[in-house]
Design an enzyme around this catalytic site. Structure first.
Site, PDB file in Angstrom:
ATOM      1  N   ASP A 306       0.762  -1.175  -0.075  1.00  0.00           N
ATOM      2  CA  ASP A 306      -0.028   0.205  -0.079  1.00  0.00           C
ATOM      3  C   ASP A 306       0.929   1.328   0.003  1.00  0.00           C
ATOM      4  O   ASP A 306       2.022   1.251   0.159  1.00  0.00           O
ATOM      5  CB  ASP A 306      -0.949  -0.060   1.239  1.00  0.00           C
ATOM      6  N   ILE A 307       0.266   2.432  -0.263  1.00  0.00           N
ATOM      7  CA  ILE A 307       1.018   3.852  -0.187  1.00  0.00           C
ATOM      8  C   ILE A 307       1.135   4.131   1.207  1.00  0.00           C
ATOM      9  O   ILE A 307       0.166   4.232   1.922  1.00  0.00           O
ATOM     10  CB  ILE A 307       0.085   4.773  -0.986  1.00  0.00           C
ATOM     11  N   GLU A 349      -6.060   1.993  -0.681  1.00  0.00           N
ATOM     12  CA  GLU A 349      -4.684   2.456  -1.236  1.00  0.00           C
ATOM     13  C   GLU A 349      -3.996   0.921  -1.294  1.00  0.00           C
ATOM     14  O   GLU A 349      -2.571   1.118  -1.348  1.00  0.00           O
ATOM     15  CB  GLU A 349      -3.959   3.477  -0.428  1.00  0.00           C
TER      16      GLU A 349
END
Length: 426
Positions: A306-307, A349
């Site tokens: 994920d970010i 995300e």
């Protein structure tokens, strides 16, 4: 959409299961305005009985209910008809719930309190999928009638045991654009788009060399380099001593059907923001890849990432900038992974890369390449973005939830150790 169409009810039937009377009544009023037929139930037992009796097109259900909860009811419904879309209304966000939902095959989640406009949009989307599925069913029926009415060998090709073409009939030449003389002596791969079908072709060859029949849809290359799809049956031809002397390929042109099916699958399997596969598609893909890994005893790995600090991006730059960051990330990852790897937007995300024929060590290296590619890329208007990764490898007794869980635990460990790093399962 015209004003008249806007107020035209969707031609679908919906089963709505909710034990709370006020919530059930409020949502039922909206559903009665939007759909042709609505069935109401107070719990999973009643809902399942109504489903068996009426076979509604779509099911909307709460989770926590007396007698039978929504997930157990969904499991029973999917055993009856796995294609029935099920929308769960939930306030849950825990990992255990989502892992169980993946296993059961939940199609969509709507958080409580229900946003009625979002629920309507979801119903419109599923209604369109149902309509297209019916179109596809009708076309499949027509195709079957067509096959019955014509010779099954209308498209035919033969190769020797070295896979060199020895004969192609007029129908095969007509669809491919090549003459028989141009094809004779060429490897069968010459007329196949083999760059994205390596695993399928290996499967075909393995079956034929084991004296088994193989069936599947193969993307062929025309002379003008466009594609056509042939629903192919390939079988070995044996001599009197049961020795393979040649292979024969008999098929039908299903290009139009595949084009329609591709549009339908794109509608149902693609995340509209990033153009990656969505979570619903993940369920089918991971099952197929796990079965293939078991059959051929090849490794299979999962990369969950994920970010980092995505909430800050939304807070500092706005949600539109956050959406652009997700799209940019998907582009970077798609350009970095192999053709056989599969990118899925897991949610928010979070993303998943399914990596066939990849062990844990190789997946670790692949994740590190992705991490570096993301960190080294410019995100317009935001600047630098980093990501954290968790990697797991398929084990023979795994189910999809277990594989995801180990990758999720590794991702959590990467976050704990400072983010922007890759961690492996324990």
């Amino acid at each position: 959409m015209t004003e008249q169409d806007r107020y035209k009810k969707m031609d679908i039937s919906v089963l709505y299961v909710e034990d709370e009377p006020a919530a059930r009544e409020k949502t039922a009023r909206m559903l009665k305005r939007e759909v042709r037929t609505i069935y109401l139930a107070e719990d999973g037992v009643e809902g399942l009985e109504i489903f068996k009796r009426h076979n509604p097109d779509i099911v909307i259900t709460d989770i926590k209910m007396p007698r039978m909860d929504g997930l157990d009811m969904t499991r029973a419904i999917k055993e009856i008809n796995k294609l029935t879309p099920v929308i769960v209304t939930t306030a849950h966000d825990d990992t255990a719930f989502f892992l169980k939902s993946i296993e059961i095959g939940i199609d969509r989640y709507v958080l409580k309190p229900i946003d009625q406009s979002l629920l309507t949009e979801t119903l419109v989307e599923f209604a369109e999928t149902i309509r297209r599925t019916e179109e596809l069913r009708q076309k499949n029926k027509l195709l079957e009638e067509y096959k019955r009415a014509v010779d099954v060998s209308s498209i035919l090709c033969k190769t020797d045991t070295g896979w060199r073409i020895t004969y192609a009939n007029d129908a095969f030449c007509g669809i491919s654009g090549f003459t028989c003389a141009e094809l004779t002596g060429k490897e069968y791969l010459f007329v196949i788009k083999h760059d994205k079908q390596e695993i399928m072709l290996r499967d075909m060859r393995s079956n034929l060399e084991s004296n088994n029949i193989w069936k599947g849809i193969i993307e062929h290359r025309r002379k003008d380099d466009t594609s056509c799809f042939i629903d192919l049956t390939a079988l070995p031809i044996l001599d009197a001593d049961d020795k393979v002397v040649e292979f024969i390929y008999i098929g039908n042109d299903v290009t139009e059907l595949i084009d329609l099916n591709s549009r339908l699958k794109k509608l149902s399997d693609t995340d509209t923001l990033t153009q990656a596969y969505n979570r619903m598609a993940f369920n089918n893909i991971i099952e197929t890849e796990m079965q293939r890994a078991k059959r051929y005893k090849t490794p299979l790995s999962l990369i969950l990432f994920d970010i980092d600090n995505f909430k800050k991006i939304n807070d500092n730059f706005g949600h539109l900038a956050g959406d652009e960051a997700l799209k940019r990330l998907a582009c970077i990852v798609s350009a970095t992974i192999r053709n056989v790897d599969i990118l899925v937007r897991w949610g928010g995300e979070e993303f998943v890369v399914i990596a066939p024929e990849t062990n844990l060590s190789a997946a670790n290296e692949a994740a590190e390449r992705l991490r570096e590619a993301i960190e080294g890329s410019d995100f317009d208007g935001i600047g630098s973005v980093t990501s954290s990764f968790g990697v797991s490898q398929f084990r023979e007794d795994d189910h999809p939830g277990a594989l995801i869980k180990r990758a999720d635990e590794a991702l959590y460990k990467a976050k704990e150790k400072g983010k922007n790093r890759v961690e492996l399962e324990q």
